[in-house]
Design an enzyme around this catalytic site. Structure first.
Site, PDB file in Angstrom:
ATOM      1  CB  CYS A 129      -0.931   0.002   1.210  1.00 43.68           C
ATOM      2  SG  CYS A 129      -2.231  -1.251   1.133  1.00 43.68           S
ATOM      3  CB  CYS A 145      15.227  -3.415  -0.949  1.00 43.32           C
ATOM      4  SG  CYS A 145      13.736  -4.207  -0.326  1.00 43.32           S
TER       5      CYS A 145
END
Length: 347
Positions: free
Chosen positions: A188, A312
């Protein structure tokens, strides 16, 4: 003294519902995994409807970016455990319901024990690893699993693994999404989501749970409900079983929080798996080995004497890299940085 069933009068007045269905809800035990945009509305409506026991499993804390769609939380809850805040508010909403918080990450090591005491599981997770893990655990134990997913303007709901009249089970997640763990759909925060969509899908998940206990013949077993809140379109497609076999649980990827990493930074070899451009713009140190170049550095990873932390932006790419490394070097201690560095990029 007030009638304890007065609060449920409107649903008991439904044709075919009555006190017998309410008693079924009272005796039901439902576990919700993931107390985010889907878990919050689902939990609220299950508590309000009188589900007797509700378990809440999540290891996350409330952040400011959660507030626009995770409606159980307020600004003063930022930094607090989601399940602890949710349990307190749900208990206030309906004191007669038993709420059990589980403040830990659901993994292959604990999932079987966790689901064993519940009749039905609702998954409100935002990652494919946990969706697959819950699905496989429910298939192995014969438990129904209510599925929900949201992305931008689109949502999906189904109920997997429901026993049918002929003693077979309805389709499960892997029948419909056989390669889910290899997918790279943004969460999201990365892809965006309309908050009302989370509410609609979470309520539909609660609805499936209520139907499972009181009116199972009308459930979404063997069907996938899809909705687009931008154009208002909904559709239901029929699903079918495949030959996929589930004989065990996928191993969970080990994660480490940013705080844990910073406290013991010297004990880890840190690797950024993003692109060189991303690494140059912002990083938290360590070597930069992009995902696509991983195979060229297998000797470096093999010879590394320290435990390794991959990171990441969101934690998705690093989790995939950890999975690949563990397949090649199963004895290697490799972690994925939980939720990535997105929270710290602008701090």
């Amino acid at each position: 003294m007030s009638n304890p069933l007065e609060r449920y009068h409107c649903q008991m007045a439904l044709p075919g519902f009555g006190s017998s269905s309410q008693e079924l809800l009272k005796n039901a035990k439902v576990l919700i995994v993931g107390m985010g945009g889907l878990g919050c509305p689902s939990a609220q409506y299950l508590a309000s409807s009188g589900i007797g026991t509700i378990g809440l499993a999540d290891d996350d804390t409330v952040s400011e970016s959660n507030l626009h769609r995770q409606i159980l939380y307020a600004p003063e809850d930022i930094g607090k455990s989601k399940v602890d805040v949710a349990a307190k508010k749900l208990q206030q909403q309906n004191p007669s319901v038993k709420i059990i918080p589980f403040n830990f990450r659901v993994t292959s090591e604990n999932v079987m024990d966790l689901i064993s005491e519940f009749d039905l599981i609702i998954e409100g997770t935002d990652n494919f690893e946990t969706k697959c893990l819950l699905n496989d655990a429910c298939v192995l134990t014969g438990k129904p699993l209510v599925y929900g997913a949201i992305y931008q303007y689109e949502g999906q709901v189904s109920i997997w693994n429901v026993i049918q009249k002929d003693d077979t089970y309805s389709p499960n997640y892997r029948d419909v999404f056989p390669n889910a763990e290899e997918s790279q759909v943004p969460n999201c925060r990365e892809g965006g989501v309309l908050p009302t969509l989370a509410g609609i899908v979470g309520c539909m998940q609660a609805n499936e749970a209520i139907k499972y206990f009181t009116n199972p013949e009308d459930s979404l077993a063997g069907k996938l409900w899809m909705m687009n809140v931008l154009n208002g379109k909904t559709q239901i497609i029929k699903l079918r079983k495949t030959s996929v076999q589930i004989t065990g649980l996928p191993q969970s990827i080990e994660t480490i929080t940013f705080e844990q990493l910073m406290q013991e930074k010297d004990h880890f070899e840190i690797i950024d798996v993003r692109t060189p451009q991303e690494h140059e713009q912002f990083n938290i140190g360590g070597m930069n080995i992009p995902v696509e170049e991983l195979q060229d550095h297998s000797n470096y990873i093999s010879d590394c004497s320290k435990s390794i932390v991959m990171y990441c932006l969101s934690g998705k790419r690093s989790a995939e890299v950890v999975k690949k490394i563990k397949n090649i070097f199963p004895e290697k201690e490799v972690f994925s940085l939980k939720d990535g560095i997105q929270k710290y990029k602008h701090t």
